[in-house]
Design an enzyme around this catalytic site. Structure first.
Site, PDB file in Angstrom:
ATOM      1  N   SER A  16       0.848  -1.198   0.000  1.00  0.00           N
ATOM      2  CA  SER A  16       0.000   0.000   0.000  1.00  0.00           C
ATOM      3  C   SER A  16       0.880   1.243   0.000  1.00  0.00           C
ATOM      4  CB  SER A  16      -0.939   0.021   1.218  1.00  0.00           C
ATOM      5  OG  SER A  16      -0.201   0.123   2.423  1.00  0.00           O
ATOM      6  N   ASP A  62       5.303 -10.010   9.387  1.00  0.00           N
ATOM      7  CA  ASP A  62       4.953  -9.017  10.399  1.00  0.00           C
ATOM      8  C   ASP A  62       6.263  -8.496  10.993  1.00  0.00           C
ATOM      9  OD1 ASP A  62       4.179  -7.555  12.640  1.00  0.00           O
ATOM     10  OD2 ASP A  62       2.614  -8.962  13.235  1.00  0.00           O
ATOM     11  N   TYR A 154       7.854   9.260  16.570  1.00  0.00           N
ATOM     12  CA  TYR A 154       7.915   9.046  15.118  1.00  0.00           C
ATOM     13  C   TYR A 154       9.107   9.779  14.521  1.00  0.00           C
ATOM     14  CZ  TYR A 154       6.559   9.615  10.176  1.00  0.00           C
ATOM     15  OH  TYR A 154       6.544   9.648   8.804  1.00  0.00           O
TER      16      TYR A 154
END
Length: 254
Positions: A16, A62, A154
């Site tokens: 994606s 994952d 982040y």
């Protein structure tokens, strides 16, 4: 099992967003592409949508599961030549510094850890096969704090990815491996669905159009265009660079 002999482009987080858009461009350029993602459904959708463009392989992993990451590293080490790598996997959920918990902090740091060791495995593969090109998807937030989107953890992770880019460029140059990064500002990707409902995404992100001097937020193809260029031989004298692909944000804000 007989291993293929051609070279592959590997995209971590390729099912994606920016990774998907880059995979599409590379397939259109005639590259054989491997995309790695966590969701079986997203990988299946990507396979269905992109397979007509060329050879596409999907691997499920994952990145928060150490055993799965270790298995992926071994697969990469033993695989056919991988001459391009894009580290596009990401997670973003603005959280005030004073409200961060250890668990959500680790969402970012464990992802960086996985990317670090996956990149190590890819570099070892590239060294065996005469070199390659790596592009990391960093962030404008690693350069500049934005009060409306508090992102200390982040930004810390992405700044680390920028630093890794420069260190690897120095260490791997002798093996004919180039390493660069891009630092996007606000780009419409599924990453925002961690805190914005899908039906509200367009309206919410449109509020950031004016934040960019160029007058609009980015689309995934805007970033993929630069990633594809940095991967290519057209950029063969570029390494250690962190390119702002941000609609002019780092130049100044409206």
């Amino acid at each position: 099992m007989t291993q293929p002999t051609q070279s592959y482009s590997l995209i971590i987080g390729g099912s994606s967003g920016i990774g998907y858009a880059t995979a599409k461009q590379l397939l259109e350029q005639g590259k054989a592409v491997i995309i790695v993602g966590r969701s079986k459904q997203k990988l299946a959708d990507a396979k269905q949508q992109l397979s007509d463009l060329g050879e596409l392989i999907t691997w499920q992993c994952d990145l928060y599961q150490a055993e799965q990451v270790s298995q992926l590293q071994q697969t990469i080490a033993d695989y056919a030549p991988i001459n391009q790598l894009v580290n596009a996997a990401g997670y973003f959920k603005p959280t005030a510094f004073l409200e961060h918990s250890e668990s959500d902090y680790l969402q970012y740091m464990l992802l960086n850890q996985a990317l670090f060791f996956i990149t190590q495995a890819v570099a070892q593969n590239m060294i065996k096969h005469q070199g390659g090109s790596i592009v990391n998807i960093g962030s404008m937030w690693a350069h500049q704090a934005v009060k409306a989107t508090p992102s200390s953890a982040y930004s810390m992770a992405k700044a680390g990815l920028h630093a890794l880019t420069q260190h690897l460029a120095m260490e791997l140059a002798e093996y004919n491996i180039r390493v660069n990064a891009v630092a996007p500002a606000v780009v419409k990707t599924p990453i925002y669905q961690a805190f914005i409902e899908p039906e509200a995404l367009d309206e919410s992100l449109a509020g950031f159009d004016g934040f960019h001097p160029i007058g609009r937020i980015g689309q995934v193809v805007d970033v993929a265009n630069t990633v594809s260029f940095l991967l290519s031989d057209k950029a063969d004298w570029v390494t250690g660079a962190v390119w702002d692909v941000d609609g002019g944000v780092m130049a100044g804000r409206n």
